[in-house]
Motif scaffolding. Sequence first.
Motif, PDB file in Angstrom:
ATOM      1  N   GLU A  57     -12.847  27.898  -1.659  1.00  0.00           N
ATOM      2  CA  GLU A  57     -11.756  27.237  -0.931  1.00  0.00           C
ATOM      3  C   GLU A  57     -12.326  26.300   0.112  1.00  0.00           C
ATOM      4  OE1 GLU A  57      -9.651  29.342   2.440  1.00  0.00           O
ATOM      5  OE2 GLU A  57     -10.288  31.103   1.258  1.00  0.00           O
ATOM      6  N   MET A  58     -11.469  25.464   0.640  1.00  0.00           N
ATOM      7  CA  MET A  58     -11.850  24.477   1.650  1.00  0.00           C
ATOM      8  C   MET A  58     -11.067  24.747   2.927  1.00  0.00           C
ATOM      9  SD  MET A  58     -13.265  21.270   2.181  1.00  0.00           S
ATOM     10  CE  MET A  58     -13.256  20.368   0.635  1.00  0.00           C
ATOM     11  N   ILE A  59     -11.748  24.682   4.071  1.00  0.00           N
ATOM     12  CA  ILE A  59     -11.083  24.751   5.372  1.00  0.00           C
ATOM     13  C   ILE A  59     -11.384  23.455   6.114  1.00  0.00           C
ATOM     14  CG2 ILE A  59     -10.996  25.911   7.615  1.00  0.00           C
ATOM     15  CD1 ILE A  59     -11.596  28.522   6.242  1.00  0.00           C
ATOM     16  N   SER A  60     -10.336  22.721   6.488  1.00  0.00           N
ATOM     17  CA  SER A  60     -10.528  21.465   7.208  1.00  0.00           C
ATOM     18  C   SER A  60     -10.517  21.724   8.709  1.00  0.00           C
ATOM     19  CB  SER A  60      -9.444  20.459   6.828  1.00  0.00           C
ATOM     20  OG  SER A  60      -8.165  20.975   7.144  1.00  0.00           O
ATOM     21  N   GLY A  61     -11.038  20.769   9.462  1.00  0.00           N
ATOM     22  CA  GLY A  61     -11.118  20.907  10.908  1.00  0.00           C
ATOM     23  C   GLY A  61     -12.563  20.878  11.371  1.00  0.00           C
ATOM     24  N   HIS A  62     -12.759  20.713  12.665  1.00  0.00           N
ATOM     25  CA  HIS A  62     -14.113  20.653  13.233  1.00  0.00           C
ATOM     26  C   HIS A  62     -14.681  22.059  13.351  1.00  0.00           C
ATOM     27  CE1 HIS A  62     -17.505  19.231  15.547  1.00  0.00           C
ATOM     28  NE2 HIS A  62     -17.251  20.151  16.464  1.00  0.00           N
ATOM     29  N   ALA A  63     -15.745  22.327  12.621  1.00  0.00           N
ATOM     30  CA  ALA A  63     -16.370  23.655  12.631  1.00  0.00           C
ATOM     31  C   ALA A  63     -17.638  23.610  13.466  1.00  0.00           C
ATOM     32  CB  ALA A  63     -16.686  24.098  11.213  1.00  0.00           C
ATOM     33  N   GLU A  64     -17.814  24.622  14.289  1.00  0.00           N
ATOM     34  CA  GLU A  64     -18.998  24.689  15.148  1.00  0.00           C
ATOM     35  C   GLU A  64     -19.525  26.124  15.159  1.00  0.00           C
ATOM     36  OE1 GLU A  64     -20.273  23.570  19.746  1.00  0.00           O
ATOM     37  OE2 GLU A  64     -18.382  22.842  18.907  1.00  0.00           O
ATOM     38  N   VAL A  65     -20.833  26.255  14.966  1.00  0.00           N
ATOM     39  CA  VAL A  65     -21.464  27.573  14.931  1.00  0.00           C
ATOM     40  C   VAL A  65     -21.738  28.039  16.350  1.00  0.00           C
ATOM     41  CG1 VAL A  65     -23.483  28.880  14.148  1.00  0.00           C
ATOM     42  CG2 VAL A  65     -22.510  27.097  12.691  1.00  0.00           C
ATOM     43  N   LEU A  66     -21.319  29.271  16.652  1.00  0.00           N
ATOM     44  CA  LEU A  66     -21.585  29.856  17.963  1.00  0.00           C
ATOM     45  C   LEU A  66     -22.937  30.553  17.948  1.00  0.00           C
ATOM     46  CD1 LEU A  66     -18.032  31.331  18.676  1.00  0.00           C
ATOM     47  CD2 LEU A  66     -18.977  29.139  19.429  1.00  0.00           C
ATOM     48  N   GLU A  67     -23.369  31.023  19.104  1.00  0.00           N
ATOM     49  CA  GLU A  67     -24.647  31.722  19.211  1.00  0.00           C
ATOM     50  C   GLU A  67     -24.707  32.878  18.218  1.00  0.00           C
ATOM     51  OE1 GLU A  67     -28.266  32.409  20.015  1.00  0.00           O
ATOM     52  OE2 GLU A  67     -27.326  30.949  21.342  1.00  0.00           O
ATOM     53  N   THR A  68     -25.819  32.944  17.467  1.00  0.00           N
ATOM     54  CA  THR A  68     -25.889  33.946  16.396  1.00  0.00           C
ATOM     55  C   THR A  68     -27.020  34.955  16.562  1.00  0.00           C
ATOM     56  OG1 THR A  68     -27.346  32.524  15.083  1.00  0.00           O
ATOM     57  CG2 THR A  68     -24.980  32.285  14.722  1.00  0.00           C
ATOM     58  N   LYS A  69     -27.909  34.757  17.513  1.00  0.00           N
ATOM     59  CA  LYS A  69     -29.160  35.522  17.543  1.00  0.00           C
ATOM     60  C   LYS A  69     -28.953  37.026  17.667  1.00  0.00           C
ATOM     61  CE  LYS A  69     -32.120  31.796  19.268  1.00  0.00           C
ATOM     62  NZ  LYS A  69     -32.985  31.311  20.367  1.00  0.00           N
TER      63      LYS A  69
END
Length: 602
Positions: A425-437
């Motif tokens: 599937e597709m999700i539109s919009g601005h995606a940003e990765v948060l801190e993952t460590k």
Amino acid sequence: MKKYAVIGSGPTSIYLLKHIFDYIGILKKEIHSISIFEKCDILGMGMPYNPHTTDLYNLSNISSEELPELDISFANWLKKQPKSKLNAWGIDKEKISKKEVYNRLALGQYFQSQYQTIIKKLSNSGIIIKEFPKTQIIDIQYNRTTETATLIAHKNLEFTCDKVIIATGHVWNEEDHPAAGYYGSPWPIKKVFPKPNTFHNFTVGTLGASLSAFDVVSSLARRHGEFKETNNGALIFESFKGAEKFKIVMHSENGWLPHLQYEQEKPIREIYRHLNREAVFNALDAAGFLRIETFFHKFCRKALAVAFKKDGMPTMEKKVSERDCSFSDFVEDMTEKHEFENAFEGMRMEMEKSKQSVQHNKPIHWKEVTDDLMYALNFHAELMPAEDHLYFHKKIMPFLMNVIAAMPIPSGNLLLALYDAGKIEMISGHAEVLETKNDPYTKVTVSNGDAQEILKYDMFIDCRGQQPINLKNYPFQSLVKDGFVTSSQIKFESTTKAKQLMGSDKSHTIVKKKNNFYYNFDGIAIDSGYSIMDSHGEAIHNIHDISFTHITGLRPYSYGLQACEATSGILVSVWVKSIENNTEINANMENITEIYKEDVNL
């Protein structure tokens, strides 16, 4: 006689060596030796086509007829391969076609064979060829007095030469956090594969929905299920037992999937197909700039009108023929035709037209002409002011990458089979990765207008493709520290526009010199002949950089392998002209465009 060094041995390097051999009668008196440095153990392939990096299920997006000329065409080379090799690549010898796209492993083997052929020819002509596999150049030091460069390798080895050509291609230095399931790029692609006898029995997210994302989709899908053809020729996907929960979610800011593969009337781009050198210089304004709207009005509208007429699109033919039609109008109109509430259903609608185009040799002229025109603009981009470069990056590039980075039809069929099976599937919009460590998963925020949500993924892969470099991550830092490599600065025509940006989040990119304002773009400063530019604005003609990721500031739209061939060809032509005229290299725009005009292959 001089010692040359080439850093990288992929397609850009291959075409460079090919052009050197084209002028061997002149250059063999100039070049004593060529040393070729490659960080990989395989020379002559390039990262996208290397078995260490890519996968059997990753298709190239270029056909044989679109590849610039080498010793033999890709299609004819394939026909000469044994059936055992072709079978391993999933290629039917009886169906090999110059119009077909094949997997990147096959293309890599082709490039390696062409590289070896060219190396042999150069050696036989009297030039000494030295190859250095598994030798990564980590720095370059330049001595202005002796006009020599010292290459420093990761093994604490040093090599001194008279001329360096940087042709490094793709580099993936983005940091991964496997504990959180986060990968800064898909490469090498085997790092995202499930461990033997296991599955990713969960949802995998990708940042981006372009060709890199489809590489992930094709490789992972075939490790979690099987594609089968029904009696009526439709493709369906069935999950393996134990992989029922495997699914891929692609994040695309605009909710777009690329256009599909299309037939072309003239598959090889030409800089002066729809314009000429004299017309370009006549189009400059009083300040000496080529404005992008002027380019559109003088060169694009007429060519596009003819293309739309051929395509049977009278409404668009009439629209672009009107004088008040702007570049933005054209982009918005053609984007709107490709915008769908559901991108996959939109692709299904477009699939039939794409198949008719390719299978029945029916070119889609407006796409081809658009690409031709932007290819031409790319090689004149240093004539544009900073405000037009900003406009090009913001408005034009997303449109171009959506239209021109065409998805092969087999990839489109695969996507639709996965969609019908509920596996993508597709999700539109601005995606940003948060801190993952510190998390066992990757958190992603998705903003769409005022709405925002946070999603969690067991695996998330950044598939946005190669990002341009800046001075901080330029691979040869001594050149930066010593002032021999500088950032790509482009002058504003309007001081008003520059001052407006100084009050925005782009203020750190604005530089004032005397009474003029400049914008610091990604990439390094080069002259029109691909020599690096020092902090005094002087060209260093002993060091050339033709790596697209390094020069994207002044070459914002390089059309893949065809741009590799053209760029290296321009560089060699600059050398040849200098030798023939017995003069210093003079690579200003007026001289370089003479090369564009004279060389029938450009």
